[in-house]
Design a protein around this motif. Structure first.
Motif, PDB file in Angstrom:
ATOM      1  N   PHE A  34       0.831  -1.202   0.000  1.00  0.00           N
ATOM      2  CA  PHE A  34       0.000   0.000   0.000  1.00  0.00           C
ATOM      3  C   PHE A  34       0.865   1.252   0.000  1.00  0.00           C
ATOM      4  O   PHE A  34       1.937   1.288   0.595  1.00  0.00           O
ATOM      5  CB  PHE A  34      -0.946  -0.011   1.205  1.00  0.00           C
ATOM      6  CG  PHE A  34      -1.877  -1.191   1.174  1.00  0.00           C
ATOM      7  CD1 PHE A  34      -2.982  -1.203   0.337  1.00  0.00           C
ATOM      8  CD2 PHE A  34      -1.627  -2.312   1.949  1.00  0.00           C
ATOM      9  CE1 PHE A  34      -3.829  -2.295   0.282  1.00  0.00           C
ATOM     10  CE2 PHE A  34      -2.469  -3.414   1.906  1.00  0.00           C
ATOM     11  CZ  PHE A  34      -3.568  -3.403   1.072  1.00  0.00           C
ATOM     12  N   CYS A  35       0.362   2.285  -0.685  1.00  0.00           N
ATOM     13  CA  CYS A  35       1.122   3.532  -0.787  1.00  0.00           C
ATOM     14  C   CYS A  35       0.333   4.733  -0.292  1.00  0.00           C
ATOM     15  O   CYS A  35       0.834   5.856  -0.336  1.00  0.00           O
ATOM     16  CB  CYS A  35       1.570   3.762  -2.230  1.00  0.00           C
ATOM     17  SG  CYS A  35       0.220   3.840  -3.408  1.00  0.00           S
ATOM     18  N   GLU A 137       9.358   2.882   6.360  1.00  0.00           N
ATOM     19  CA  GLU A 137       8.327   2.504   5.377  1.00  0.00           C
ATOM     20  C   GLU A 137       7.368   3.661   5.117  1.00  0.00           C
ATOM     21  O   GLU A 137       6.912   3.857   3.985  1.00  0.00           O
ATOM     22  CB  GLU A 137       7.541   1.284   5.880  1.00  0.00           C
ATOM     23  CG  GLU A 137       8.347   0.018   5.935  1.00  0.00           C
ATOM     24  CD  GLU A 137       7.667  -1.104   6.704  1.00  0.00           C
ATOM     25  OE1 GLU A 137       7.928  -2.272   6.369  1.00  0.00           O
ATOM     26  OE2 GLU A 137       6.888  -0.819   7.649  1.00  0.00           O
ATOM     27  N   ARG A 138       7.091   4.444   6.140  1.00  0.00           N
ATOM     28  CA  ARG A 138       6.154   5.569   6.011  1.00  0.00           C
ATOM     29  C   ARG A 138       6.656   6.640   5.051  1.00  0.00           C
ATOM     30  O   ARG A 138       5.875   7.434   4.547  1.00  0.00           O
ATOM     31  CB  ARG A 138       5.899   6.206   7.385  1.00  0.00           C
ATOM     32  CG  ARG A 138       4.975   5.448   8.302  1.00  0.00           C
ATOM     33  CD  ARG A 138       3.511   5.574   7.936  1.00  0.00           C
ATOM     34  NE  ARG A 138       3.129   6.789   7.251  1.00  0.00           N
ATOM     35  CZ  ARG A 138       2.950   7.987   7.804  1.00  0.00           C
ATOM     36  NH1 ARG A 138       3.072   8.160   9.084  1.00  0.00           N
ATOM     37  NH2 ARG A 138       2.620   9.043   7.070  1.00  0.00           N
ATOM     38  N   GLU A 139       7.962   6.656   4.771  1.00  0.00           N
ATOM     39  CA  GLU A 139       8.494   7.634   3.819  1.00  0.00           C
ATOM     40  C   GLU A 139       7.943   7.396   2.411  1.00  0.00           C
ATOM     41  O   GLU A 139       8.019   8.283   1.563  1.00  0.00           O
ATOM     42  CB  GLU A 139      10.021   7.580   3.809  1.00  0.00           C
ATOM     43  CG  GLU A 139      10.638   8.078   5.091  1.00  0.00           C
ATOM     44  CD  GLU A 139      12.146   7.903   5.133  1.00  0.00           C
ATOM     45  OE1 GLU A 139      12.759   7.559   4.102  1.00  0.00           O
ATOM     46  OE2 GLU A 139      12.719   8.121   6.220  1.00  0.00           O
ATOM     47  N   GLN A 140       7.378   6.211   2.167  1.00  0.00           N
ATOM     48  CA  GLN A 140       6.824   5.848   0.853  1.00  0.00           C
ATOM     49  C   GLN A 140       5.300   5.748   0.881  1.00  0.00           C
ATOM     50  O   GLN A 140       4.701   5.304  -0.101  1.00  0.00           O
ATOM     51  CB  GLN A 140       7.411   4.508   0.400  1.00  0.00           C
ATOM     52  CG  GLN A 140       8.928   4.491   0.328  1.00  0.00           C
ATOM     53  CD  GLN A 140       9.452   5.520  -0.657  1.00  0.00           C
ATOM     54  OE1 GLN A 140       8.976   5.624  -1.775  1.00  0.00           O
ATOM     55  NE2 GLN A 140      10.429   6.306  -0.229  1.00  0.00           N
ATOM     56  N   ILE A 141       4.686   6.132   1.993  1.00  0.00           N
ATOM     57  CA  ILE A 141       3.238   5.985   2.148  1.00  0.00           C
ATOM     58  C   ILE A 141       2.621   7.340   2.485  1.00  0.00           C
ATOM     59  O   ILE A 141       2.958   7.938   3.500  1.00  0.00           O
ATOM     60  CB  ILE A 141       2.910   4.954   3.257  1.00  0.00           C
ATOM     61  CG1 ILE A 141       3.459   3.586   2.888  1.00  0.00           C
ATOM     62  CG2 ILE A 141       1.404   4.892   3.508  1.00  0.00           C
ATOM     63  CD1 ILE A 141       3.394   2.560   4.012  1.00  0.00           C
ATOM     64  N   CYS A 165       6.193  12.728   6.107  1.00  0.00           N
ATOM     65  CA  CYS A 165       7.578  13.187   6.073  1.00  0.00           C
ATOM     66  C   CYS A 165       7.688  14.404   5.144  1.00  0.00           C
ATOM     67  O   CYS A 165       6.771  14.725   4.391  1.00  0.00           O
ATOM     68  CB  CYS A 165       8.498  12.062   5.605  1.00  0.00           C
ATOM     69  SG  CYS A 165       8.210  11.534   3.902  1.00  0.00           S
ATOM     70  N   ALA A 166       8.830  15.058   5.200  1.00  0.00           N
ATOM     71  CA  ALA A 166       9.052  16.284   4.426  1.00  0.00           C
ATOM     72  C   ALA A 166       8.923  16.066   2.925  1.00  0.00           C
ATOM     73  O   ALA A 166       8.395  16.926   2.212  1.00  0.00           O
ATOM     74  CB  ALA A 166      10.422  16.875   4.766  1.00  0.00           C
TER      75      ALA A 166
END
Length: 178
Positions: A34-35, A137-141, A165-166
């Protein structure tokens, strides 16, 4: 009119409903990556619904519409599992739809902002709990709260900045600045 909604209680209810809804989607589509995860409402703040996007769906959309990358990443209505899991939001939707009479425009505006804030805070709590993955992982979601037909890009950017994230925040800023 005094708004008779306990917004702390509403936020806790939304946290539990969103957790259930997102887990339902993840279980129903086990094996998918998931993204994007989102909650969205309407301009009247009378409903709350979930939306989830898969990497494969985004990849397929980008192959068809490469010039629409940011739109496809952030437009929750285009996501693969938009509205799936909505049945989990019965209690919160019942609470907010019961508060439908306001004496003034300012009462309605304040109510709406409080509902939106509950959704953003609920998403933030779920992110802290790790529901959407590790910090790496959250850097891609993308994690979003959105409102249908909403025209306040500064507020939307503020929500995105609180939840992401930024780099995702910068992409969203590019998206809303068109």
């Amino acid at each position: 009119m005094t708004i008779n909604v306990d917004f702390t209680e509403l936020q806790n209810i939304i946290v539990n409903e969103a957790r259930s809804a997102f887990r339902e989607v993840m279980q129903n589509h086990e094996g998918e990556k998931f993204c994007g995860f989102a909650l969205y409402s309407d301009e009247s703040a009378m409903t709350i619904c979930p939306s989830v996007n898969s990497r494969s769906h985004l990849h397929n959309q980008l192959a068809e519409m490469p010039d629409e990358a940011l739109y496809l990443k952030f437009a929750t209505a285009e996501w693969s599992y938009e509205y799936e899991g909505t049945s989990q939001f019965r209690q919160s939707n019942s609470i907010i739809s019961a508060a439908d009479r306001f004496d003034s425009e300012s009462d309605f505006y304040n109510f709406r902002l409080c509902v939106y804030a509950c959704c953003v805070k609920a998403l933030k709590q779920l992110a802290i709990e790790g529901l959407f993955g590790t910090p790496k992982e959250r850097e891609q979601i993308a994690l979003l709260f959105s409102v249908s037909d909403f025209e306040d890009p500064e507020m939307e950017l503020e929500w995105v900045a609180q939840l992401n994230c930024a780099s995702i925040t910068a992409e969203f800023k590019s998206y809303i600045n068109g």
